[in-house]
Design an enzyme around this catalytic site. Structure first.
Site, PDB file in Angstrom:
ATOM      1  N   ASP A   1       4.837   0.256  12.151  1.00 53.25           N
ATOM      2  CA  ASP A   1       3.606  -0.359  11.638  1.00 53.25           C
ATOM      3  C   ASP A   1       3.473  -1.818  12.059  1.00 53.25           C
ATOM      4  OD1 ASP A   1       3.618   1.419   8.442  1.00 53.25           O
ATOM      5  OD2 ASP A   1       3.109   2.027  10.475  1.00 53.25           O
TER       6      ASP A   1
ATOM      7  N   ARG B   1      -4.390  10.584   5.069  1.00 49.66           N
ATOM      8  CA  ARG B   1      -3.323  11.584   5.214  1.00 49.66           C
ATOM      9  C   ARG B   1      -2.377  11.548   4.023  1.00 49.66           C
ATOM     10  NH1 ARG B   1       0.430  13.915   8.499  1.00 49.66           N
ATOM     11  NH2 ARG B   1       2.535  13.383   7.886  1.00 49.66           N
TER      12      ARG B   1
ATOM     13  N   ARG C   1       0.376  14.189  13.540  1.00 53.03           N
ATOM     14  CA  ARG C   1       0.864  13.964  12.171  1.00 53.03           C
ATOM     15  C   ARG C   1       0.787  15.242  11.310  1.00 53.03           C
ATOM     16  NH1 ARG C   1      -1.216   8.420  10.023  1.00 53.03           N
ATOM     17  NH2 ARG C   1       0.673   8.524   8.783  1.00 53.03           N
ATOM     18  N   PRO C   2       1.486  16.287  11.721  1.00 50.01           N
ATOM     19  CA  PRO C   2       1.505  17.538  10.938  1.00 50.01           C
ATOM     20  C   PRO C   2       2.250  17.340   9.610  1.00 50.01           C
ATOM     21  CG  PRO C   2       3.149  17.594  12.665  1.00 50.01           C
ATOM     22  CD  PRO C   2       2.383  16.338  12.877  1.00 50.01           C
ATOM     23  N   ILE C   3       2.190  18.380   8.794  1.00 50.47           N
ATOM     24  CA  ILE C   3       2.979  18.323   7.542  1.00 50.47           C
ATOM     25  C   ILE C   3       3.924  19.524   7.471  1.00 50.47           C
ATOM     26  CG2 ILE C   3       1.271  16.983   6.241  1.00 50.47           C
ATOM     27  CD1 ILE C   3       0.374  19.600   4.919  1.00 50.47           C
ATOM     28  N   ASP C   4       4.347  19.997   8.648  1.00 48.87           N
ATOM     29  CA  ASP C   4       5.232  21.173   8.690  1.00 48.87           C
ATOM     30  C   ASP C   4       6.542  20.945   7.933  1.00 48.87           C
ATOM     31  OD1 ASP C   4       5.516  19.295  10.855  1.00 48.87           O
ATOM     32  OD2 ASP C   4       7.097  20.572  11.632  1.00 48.87           O
TER      33      ASP C   4
ATOM     34  N   LYS D   1       0.850  -1.210   0.000  1.00 53.18           N
ATOM     35  CA  LYS D   1       0.000   0.000   0.000  1.00 53.18           C
ATOM     36  C   LYS D   1       0.884   1.258   0.000  1.00 53.18           C
ATOM     37  CE  LYS D   1      -1.706   1.475   4.088  1.00 53.18           C
ATOM     38  NZ  LYS D   1      -1.322   2.833   4.452  1.00 53.18           N
ATOM     39  N   ASN D   2       1.902   1.269   0.857  1.00 52.41           N
ATOM     40  CA  ASN D   2       2.695   2.490   1.027  1.00 52.41           C
ATOM     41  C   ASN D   2       3.707   2.714  -0.082  1.00 52.41           C
ATOM     42  OD1 ASN D   2       1.166   2.938   3.245  1.00 52.41           O
ATOM     43  ND2 ASN D   2       2.739   2.399   4.731  1.00 52.41           N
TER      44      ASN D   2
ATOM     45  N   ARG E   1      -8.555  -0.524   5.018  1.00 56.65           N
ATOM     46  CA  ARG E   1      -7.713   0.516   4.404  1.00 56.65           C
ATOM     47  C   ARG E   1      -6.398  -0.082   3.937  1.00 56.65           C
ATOM     48  NH1 ARG E   1      -6.821   5.844   7.712  1.00 56.65           N
ATOM     49  NH2 ARG E   1      -5.529   6.048   5.872  1.00 56.65           N
TER      50      ARG E   1
ATOM     51  N   CYS F   1      -5.022  12.207  13.571  1.00 53.62           N
ATOM     52  CA  CYS F   1      -5.635  10.904  13.333  1.00 53.62           C
ATOM     53  C   CYS F   1      -5.414  10.125  14.625  1.00 53.62           C
ATOM     54  CB  CYS F   1      -4.998  10.200  12.145  1.00 53.62           C
ATOM     55  SG  CYS F   1      -3.352   9.665  12.516  1.00 53.62           S
TER      56      CYS F   1
HETATM   57  C1  EPZ Z   1       4.292   6.815   6.542  1.00 53.09           C
HETATM   58  O1  EPZ Z   1       3.473   7.792   7.114  1.00 53.09           O
HETATM   59  C2  EPZ Z   1       3.416   5.589   6.369  1.00 53.09           C
HETATM   60  N1  EPZ Z   1       2.312   5.910   5.458  1.00 53.09           N
HETATM   61  C3  EPZ Z   1       2.873   5.147   7.728  1.00 53.09           C
HETATM   62  O2  EPZ Z   1       2.134   3.963   7.528  1.00 53.09           O
HETATM   63  C4  EPZ Z   1       4.064   4.831   8.640  1.00 53.09           C
HETATM   64  O3  EPZ Z   1       3.582   4.485   9.927  1.00 53.09           O
HETATM   65  C5  EPZ Z   1       4.969   6.065   8.738  1.00 53.09           C
HETATM   66  O4  EPZ Z   1       5.385   6.485   7.423  1.00 53.09           O
HETATM   67  C6  EPZ Z   1       6.221   5.780   9.556  1.00 53.09           C
HETATM   68  O5  EPZ Z   1       6.918   4.711   8.996  1.00 53.09           O
HETATM   69  C7  EPZ Z   1       2.561   5.976   4.126  1.00 53.09           C
HETATM   70  O6  EPZ Z   1       3.667   5.760   3.665  1.00 53.09           O
HETATM   71  C8  EPZ Z   1       1.387   6.306   3.244  1.00 53.09           C
HETATM   72  P1  EPZ Z   1       6.124  10.176   8.736  1.00 53.09           P
HETATM   73  P2  EPZ Z   1       3.958   9.330   7.180  1.00 53.09           P
HETATM   74  O7  EPZ Z   1       5.976  11.465   7.989  1.00 53.09           O
HETATM   75  O8  EPZ Z   1       4.863   9.612   6.050  1.00 53.09           O
HETATM   76  C9  EPZ Z   1       6.289  13.393  12.189  1.00 53.09           C
HETATM   77  C10 EPZ Z   1       0.301   2.541   7.756  1.00 53.09           C
HETATM   78  O9  EPZ Z   1      -0.070   1.932   8.742  1.00 53.09           O
HETATM   79  N2  EPZ Z   1       6.158  14.408  11.128  1.00 53.09           N
HETATM   80  O10 EPZ Z   1       7.286   9.291   8.430  1.00 53.09           O
HETATM   81  O11 EPZ Z   1       2.760  10.163   7.369  1.00 53.09           O
HETATM   82  C11 EPZ Z   1       5.035  12.551  12.320  1.00 53.09           C
HETATM   83  O12 EPZ Z   1       4.091  13.197  13.144  1.00 53.09           O
HETATM   84  C12 EPZ Z   1       0.733   3.989   7.875  1.00 53.09           C
HETATM   85  O13 EPZ Z   1       0.394   2.051   6.597  1.00 53.09           O
HETATM   86  C13 EPZ Z   1       6.209  15.749  11.476  1.00 53.09           C
HETATM   87  O14 EPZ Z   1       6.353  16.110  12.654  1.00 53.09           O
HETATM   88  O15 EPZ Z   1       4.803   9.314   8.514  1.00 53.09           O
HETATM   89  C14 EPZ Z   1       5.569  11.275  12.935  1.00 53.09           C
HETATM   90  O16 EPZ Z   1       5.668  11.432  14.330  1.00 53.09           O
HETATM   91  C15 EPZ Z   1       0.435   4.528   9.248  1.00 53.09           C
HETATM   92  N3  EPZ Z   1       6.077  16.697  10.510  1.00 53.09           N
HETATM   93  C16 EPZ Z   1       6.974  11.150  12.329  1.00 53.09           C
HETATM   94  O17 EPZ Z   1       7.298  12.446  11.824  1.00 53.09           O
HETATM   95  C17 EPZ Z   1       5.924  16.362   9.178  1.00 53.09           C
HETATM   96  O18 EPZ Z   1       5.842  17.285   8.321  1.00 53.09           O
HETATM   97  C18 EPZ Z   1       7.060  10.146  11.179  1.00 53.09           C
HETATM   98  O19 EPZ Z   1       6.019  10.484  10.289  1.00 53.09           O
HETATM   99  C19 EPZ Z   1       5.877  14.995   8.840  1.00 53.09           C
HETATM  100  C20 EPZ Z   1       6.005  14.033   9.823  1.00 53.09           C
END
Ligand code: EPZ
Length: 419
Positions: free
Chosen positions: A306, A94, A123-126, A22-23, A398, A118
């Site tokens: 995960d 997201r 999970r911000p996108i900053d 999926k990812n 999902r 969520c």
């Molecule tokens: C990806 O999510 C995966 N989703 C998630 O899988 C997975 O748990 C996660 O990476 C970690 O491995 C997809 O690939 C579609 P991150 P993502 O940005 O990219 C913080 C599943 O079960 N952060 O790596 O959204 C964030 O809050 C899903 O399939 C910021 O602070 O995760 C988190 O604490 C769930 N600011 C950490 O970084 C940002 O701008 C890692 O998040 C972005 C992230």
């Protein structure tokens, strides 16, 4: 809403085939926005998140053809009909934020709803926004939307202070047409990031270093649509490995991406589980007693966040004390209260959960809260005594394709009850 009923305890015996990740599919679907020709993506599982992204792509102006039986997705975006990813779509998934990079790269603008929180955290996108600003984009956040404009993005040196998977992917997708070179420091190393980079290179992009913590992207003027086969889903594979391990099972996992699962395999072997590579796949043989192990989730190649919930289900019936630390998300213990209802002995202290193994879990009515927590409740139901009912399983759909059918094929006493 559908529910799943599981009668346990039950050993899993047989073989199961793993589908595409999926990812990995989601960023490849975002990459299709970069070109006006037909992108063909194969080995695509039938998942709710993919349906959601298809809806978003069609809203933006893409044509989408899906052959679910064949696992083939064809997408082309000859022109943009809308530059907006609306809240109701981003809220449910997201990963919609992945549309940001390609929309700005090709159409010079995007309007993406902020994802909101969520179940597993804010999970911000900053970090995504920081990167686009560094590349010269004009970014404003108002009324719950991120508005991004750029006549042409300019290559920049970007360093993420937190490893972000979709942040790394979004910057790669944005940088392929940028003026000059972009360098991503502290990049995510996930196999899904490498799958995206390999595909973009096949499309004509110039990318080096994917799979390391420093990725360099040199902007090019034109890309072409390609066909790509999605890598197998390491989390689906890991989930079935744990299912076999915790039910004293004997399961052959076909299309298992063994090389992407080192951290999990090492841990499962420490519990006393036998894992061996065979000609047709990876065989996982569970045994009792299950030895308790400590787990600390980390970005790839560390133990995957995960897989944390699934491992906790297994540790709930292990023979000792297991300390599970979740370092990636701030609130990924939503499954704990449900496992406690089954008799699990778990105490939480911040990002650490201490699991004291009990002799057996007892079946109970449970409520799923997020994708991987749902999977952990299904696994617990396989091992628990009695009939477990898991509701709100739309979370499960999902990210797992027909999980109850696959478990049924392994001898589980499981069925889905339609709402
Ligand atoms: C990806 O999510 C995966 N989703 C998630 O899988 C997975 O748990 C996660 O990476 C970690 O491995 C997809 O690939 C579609 P991150 P993502 O940005 O990219 C913080 C599943 O079960 N952060 O790596 O959204 C964030 O809050 C899903 O399939 C910021 O602070 O995760 C988190 O604490 C769930 N600011 C950490 O970084 C940002 O701008 C890692 O998040 C972005 C992230």
């Amino acid at each position: 809403m559908d529910r799943i009923l599981i009668e346990g305890p039950n050993r899993l015996i047989g073989e199961v085939a793993i589908r595409g990740a999926k990812n990995a599919v989601l960023p490849l679907m975002a990459a299709s926005l970069l070109v006006d020709g037909w992108m063909t993506i194969t080995n695509v599982p039938r998942l709710r998140d993919i349906d959601t992204f298809n809806t978003l792509l069609m809203h933006l102006g893409a044509d989408v053809e899906t052959d679910y039986d064949g696992g083939v997705l064809r997408i082309r975006t000859p022109q943009l009909k809308s530059d907006e990813a609306p809240y109701d779509m981003v809220r449910t998934m997201r990963a919609s934020v992945l549309a940001l990079g390609p929309l700005v790269a090709r159409f010079k603008r995007a309007r993406v709803s902020l994802p909101g929180g969520c179940a597993i955290g804010a999970r911000p996108i900053d970090l995504h926004i920081m990167a686009l600003k560094k590349m010269g984009a004009e970014v404003s956040v108002e009324h719950g939307f991120v508005n991004v404009k750029a006549e042409r993005l300019v290559g920049a040196s970007i360093r993420f202070d937190t490893v972000t998977v979709t942040g790394t992917e979004n910057v790669m997708l944005a940088a392929v047409h940028a003026e000059g070179t972009t360098v991503i420091g502290n990049a995510a190393l996930e196999p899904e990031v490498v799958c995206l980079a390999d595909t973009l290179i096949k499309m004509g992009a110039r990318i080096k270093g994917a799979g390391t913590d420093t990725i360099t992207i040199e902007g090019v003027n034109a890309l072409k649509a390609v066909e790509v086969e999605v890598i197998p889903d390491r989390i689906e594979a890991g989930t079935f490995m744990v299912a076999s391990a915790m039910t004293r099972g004997n399961v052959l996992i076909k299309n298992c991406p063994y090389k992407f699962l080192d951290a999990l395999i090492v841990k499962l072997k420490e519990t006393g589980t036998e894992i061996r590579q065979e000609k047709d796949g990876v065989r996982v043989i569970g045994d009792i007693p299950i030895r308790s192990v400590d787990v600390k989730t980390m970005p790839y190649p560390g133990f995957p966040t995960d897989m944390q919930a699934q491992m906790m289900s297994m540790m709930a019936t292990a023979g000792g004390l297991s300390v599970i630390t979740e370092t990636v998300f701030e609130n990924r213990f939503m499954h704990v209260s449900e496992l406690r209802r089954m008799g699990a002995d778990i105490t939480i202290d911040g990002r650490t959960a201490v699991v004291r193994g009990v002799r057996a879990l007892s079946a109970a009515p449970l409520m799923a809260t997020d994708l991987r927590a749902s999977a952990s409740l299904i696994l617990a139901g396989l091992a628990a005594h009695g009939t477990t009912e898991v509701s709100r399983i739309y979370h499960l759909d999902r990210g797992y394709e027909r999980i109850e059918a696959k478990l049924l094929g392994l001898g589980a006493k499981i069925k889905r009850v339609k709402a």
